[in-house]
Design a protein around this motif. Structure first.
Motif, PDB file in Angstrom:
ATOM      1  N   ASP A   1     -14.528 -31.432 -50.199  1.00 20.57           N
ATOM      2  CA  ASP A   1     -13.694 -32.197 -49.269  1.00 20.57           C
ATOM      3  C   ASP A   1     -14.506 -33.022 -48.283  1.00 20.57           C
ATOM      4  OD1 ASP A   1     -11.516 -31.032 -50.494  1.00 20.57           O
ATOM      5  OD2 ASP A   1     -11.126 -29.604 -48.869  1.00 20.57           O
ATOM      6  N   TYR A   2     -15.805 -32.770 -48.193  1.00 18.27           N
ATOM      7  CA  TYR A   2     -16.653 -33.447 -47.205  1.00 18.27           C
ATOM      8  C   TYR A   2     -17.716 -34.332 -47.840  1.00 18.27           C
ATOM      9  CZ  TYR A   2     -14.638 -30.401 -43.636  1.00 18.27           C
ATOM     10  OH  TYR A   2     -13.776 -29.765 -42.774  1.00 18.27           O
ATOM     11  N   GLN A   3     -17.729 -34.424 -49.160  1.00 16.91           N
ATOM     12  CA  GLN A   3     -18.756 -35.219 -49.830  1.00 16.91           C
ATOM     13  C   GLN A   3     -18.597 -36.704 -49.492  1.00 16.91           C
ATOM     14  OE1 GLN A   3     -18.723 -34.103 -53.986  1.00 16.91           O
ATOM     15  NE2 GLN A   3     -19.502 -32.075 -53.515  1.00 16.91           N
ATOM     16  N   GLY A   4     -19.727 -37.393 -49.448  1.00 16.57           N
ATOM     17  CA  GLY A   4     -19.730 -38.820 -49.153  1.00 16.57           C
ATOM     18  C   GLY A   4     -19.702 -39.141 -47.675  1.00 16.57           C
ATOM     19  N   ASN A   5     -19.942 -38.137 -46.826  1.00 16.23           N
ATOM     20  CA  ASN A   5     -19.918 -38.344 -45.375  1.00 16.23           C
ATOM     21  C   ASN A   5     -21.283 -38.178 -44.720  1.00 16.23           C
ATOM     22  OD1 ASN A   5     -17.044 -38.813 -44.941  1.00 16.23           O
ATOM     23  ND2 ASN A   5     -16.791 -36.715 -45.642  1.00 16.23           N
ATOM     24  N   GLY A   6     -22.356 -38.179 -45.508  1.00 19.23           N
ATOM     25  CA  GLY A   6     -23.702 -38.108 -44.944  1.00 19.23           C
ATOM     26  C   GLY A   6     -24.213 -36.704 -44.687  1.00 19.23           C
ATOM     27  N   ILE A   7     -23.487 -35.689 -45.120  1.00 19.28           N
ATOM     28  CA  ILE A   7     -23.896 -34.308 -44.862  1.00 19.28           C
ATOM     29  C   ILE A   7     -25.141 -33.955 -45.670  1.00 19.28           C
ATOM     30  CG2 ILE A   7     -23.190 -31.884 -45.056  1.00 19.28           C
ATOM     31  CD1 ILE A   7     -20.272 -33.036 -44.555  1.00 19.28           C
ATOM     32  N   GLY A   8     -25.167 -34.316 -46.936  1.00 16.52           N
ATOM     33  CA  GLY A   8     -26.352 -34.063 -47.759  1.00 16.52           C
ATOM     34  C   GLY A   8     -27.570 -34.769 -47.205  1.00 16.52           C
ATOM     35  N   THR A   9     -27.396 -36.004 -46.782  1.00 15.24           N
ATOM     36  CA  THR A   9     -28.492 -36.757 -46.177  1.00 15.24           C
ATOM     37  C   THR A   9     -29.002 -36.051 -44.928  1.00 15.24           C
ATOM     38  OG1 THR A   9     -27.671 -38.859 -47.040  1.00 15.24           O
ATOM     39  CG2 THR A   9     -29.102 -38.966 -45.111  1.00 15.24           C
ATOM     40  N   ALA A  10     -28.092 -35.608 -44.068  1.00 15.89           N
ATOM     41  CA  ALA A  10     -28.490 -34.929 -42.828  1.00 15.89           C
ATOM     42  C   ALA A  10     -29.248 -33.632 -43.134  1.00 15.89           C
ATOM     43  CB  ALA A  10     -27.263 -34.639 -41.970  1.00 15.89           C
ATOM     44  N   LEU A  11     -28.800 -32.892 -44.128  1.00  8.03           N
ATOM     45  CA  LEU A  11     -29.486 -31.653 -44.495  1.00  8.03           C
ATOM     46  C   LEU A  11     -30.903 -31.934 -44.996  1.00  8.03           C
ATOM     47  CD1 LEU A  11     -26.474 -29.882 -46.198  1.00  8.03           C
ATOM     48  CD2 LEU A  11     -27.775 -28.930 -44.273  1.00  8.03           C
ATOM     49  N   LEU A  12     -31.056 -32.945 -45.843  1.00  2.63           N
ATOM     50  CA  LEU A  12     -32.384 -33.288 -46.355  1.00  2.63           C
ATOM     51  C   LEU A  12     -33.295 -33.789 -45.236  1.00  2.63           C
ATOM     52  CD1 LEU A  12     -31.454 -34.911 -49.764  1.00  2.63           C
ATOM     53  CD2 LEU A  12     -32.628 -32.729 -49.397  1.00  2.63           C
ATOM     54  N   LYS A  13     -32.739 -34.552 -44.311  1.00  2.97           N
ATOM     55  CA  LYS A  13     -33.552 -35.055 -43.192  1.00  2.97           C
ATOM     56  C   LYS A  13     -34.001 -33.914 -42.283  1.00  2.97           C
ATOM     57  CE  LYS A  13     -32.186 -39.823 -43.223  1.00  2.97           C
ATOM     58  NZ  LYS A  13     -31.667 -40.977 -42.517  1.00  2.97           N
ATOM     59  N   GLU A  14     -33.207 -32.865 -42.170  1.00  7.06           N
ATOM     60  CA  GLU A  14     -33.607 -31.703 -41.369  1.00  7.06           C
ATOM     61  C   GLU A  14     -34.821 -31.017 -41.997  1.00  7.06           C
ATOM     62  OE1 GLU A  14     -33.145 -29.450 -37.915  1.00  7.06           O
ATOM     63  OE2 GLU A  14     -32.073 -31.252 -38.512  1.00  7.06           O
ATOM     64  N   ILE A  15     -34.823 -30.878 -43.317  1.00 11.56           N
ATOM     65  CA  ILE A  15     -35.992 -30.305 -43.995  1.00 11.56           C
ATOM     66  C   ILE A  15     -37.204 -31.194 -43.759  1.00 11.56           C
ATOM     67  CG2 ILE A  15     -37.026 -29.860 -46.258  1.00 11.56           C
ATOM     68  CD1 ILE A  15     -34.319 -28.828 -47.175  1.00 11.56           C
ATOM     69  N   GLU A  16     -37.020 -32.500 -43.894  1.00 12.67           N
ATOM     70  CA  GLU A  16     -38.127 -33.429 -43.697  1.00 12.67           C
ATOM     71  C   GLU A  16     -38.673 -33.337 -42.270  1.00 12.67           C
ATOM     72  OE1 GLU A  16     -39.273 -38.032 -44.706  1.00 12.67           O
ATOM     73  OE2 GLU A  16     -37.166 -37.500 -44.520  1.00 12.67           O
ATOM     74  N   LYS A  17     -37.785 -33.249 -41.293  1.00 12.28           N
ATOM     75  CA  LYS A  17     -38.204 -33.148 -39.891  1.00 12.28           C
ATOM     76  C   LYS A  17     -39.033 -31.885 -39.663  1.00 12.28           C
ATOM     77  CE  LYS A  17     -35.558 -31.632 -36.660  1.00 12.28           C
ATOM     78  NZ  LYS A  17     -34.468 -31.314 -35.782  1.00 12.28           N
ATOM     79  N   ASP A  18     -38.598 -30.778 -40.244  1.00 20.75           N
ATOM     80  CA  ASP A  18     -39.296 -29.507 -40.050  1.00 20.75           C
ATOM     81  C   ASP A  18     -40.574 -29.383 -40.877  1.00 20.75           C
ATOM     82  OD1 ASP A  18     -37.371 -28.760 -38.258  1.00 20.75           O
ATOM     83  OD2 ASP A  18     -36.424 -27.258 -39.549  1.00 20.75           O
ATOM     84  N   ASN A  19     -40.757 -30.268 -41.856  1.00 24.93           N
ATOM     85  CA  ASN A  19     -41.917 -30.199 -42.755  1.00 24.93           C
ATOM     86  C   ASN A  19     -42.551 -31.577 -42.932  1.00 24.93           C
ATOM     87  OD1 ASN A  19     -41.586 -27.283 -43.946  1.00 24.93           O
ATOM     88  ND2 ASN A  19     -39.556 -28.211 -44.009  1.00 24.93           N
ATOM     89  N   SER A  20     -42.660 -32.320 -41.842  1.00 23.09           N
ATOM     90  CA  SER A  20     -43.057 -33.732 -41.921  1.00 23.09           C
ATOM     91  C   SER A  20     -44.452 -33.949 -42.498  1.00 23.09           C
ATOM     92  CB  SER A  20     -42.958 -34.381 -40.545  1.00 23.09           C
ATOM     93  OG  SER A  20     -43.813 -33.705 -39.632  1.00 23.09           O
TER      94      SER A  20
END
Length: 148
Positions: free
Chosen positions: A86-105
Motif C-alpha cells: 500500500d506504500y510502494q512508490g512513495n520513496g520509502i525504499g529509497t529512504a531505507l537505502l539512503k539510511e544504509i549509505e549514510k551509516d556506511n558512507s
C-alpha cells in the motif's frame, strides 16, 4: 515517515511484512517457494545477530518498510528491501537505502535482485548502483549483482 533501527522485538513484524511484500516477486517469478517466503523467524534472528535492520514506520508508528545489511571487510551487503504494497512508490525504499549509505558512507555497497524485477533494477540504477555480475538460477532466471 521515519527510519529507525529495528530491535529483536520488531523482527516478527518485519517477517510478516516480508511475507506480504514478496508476494509480488513470487508472482513475477511464478515461484512461491522463494527464500523470503520460506524464511523462519529463527533465520531472521540469525541475520539480525550479524547485521543491522532498519525499519520505516508511518505517523502511527506502523511498520511500512524494512531493509537489512551486514558488513564484511570493506563491503556492506544489503538485503531484503521491502515496502508494504500500500506504500510502494512513495520513496520509502529509497529512504531505507539512503539510511544504509549514510551509516556506511566509507564502504562499498552490494545488493542483488532478479533480472525480471525491472522495478527494483530501475530503483537501484537511479540510486547509483551498477551491475557487476549475473548468476544464473535457472534457464530463464538470473540474479543481477549491483554495487556502488
Amino acid at each position: 515517515m521515519k527510519i529507525i533501527k529495528a530491535g529483536k522485538a520488531d523482527l516478527e513484524n518485519i517477517l510478516s511484512l516480508q511475507y506480504l511484500a514478496y508476494q509480488s516477486e513470487a508472482k513475477l517469478l511464478n515461484n512461491y517457494e522463494i527464500q523470503p517466503l520460506t524464511q523462519t523467524l529463527e533465520e531472521v534472528l540469525m541475520e539480525f545477530e550479524k547485521g543491522t535492520f532498519y525499519q520505516a514506520v508511518n505517523e502511527n508508528n506502523e511498520l511500512i518498510g524494512s531493509v537489512r545489511s551486514f558488513v564484511d571487510n570493506d563491503t556492506v551487503y544489503i538485503g531484503k528491501l521491502i515496502v508494504h504494497p500500500d506504500y510502494q512508490g512513495n520513496g520509502i525504499g529509497t529512504a531505507l537505502l539512503k539510511e544504509i549509505e549514510k551509516d556506511n558512507s566509507d564502504l562499498r555497497q552490494e545488493l542483488f535482485t532478479s533480472d525480471q524485477s525491472l522495478r527494483n533494477l530501475r530503483l537501484y540504477k537511479r540510486l547509483g548502483f551498477v551491475q557487476f555480475k549475473t548468476k544464473p538460477l535457472s534457464e530463464d532466471l538470473n540474479l543481477v549483482f549491483m554495487e556502488k
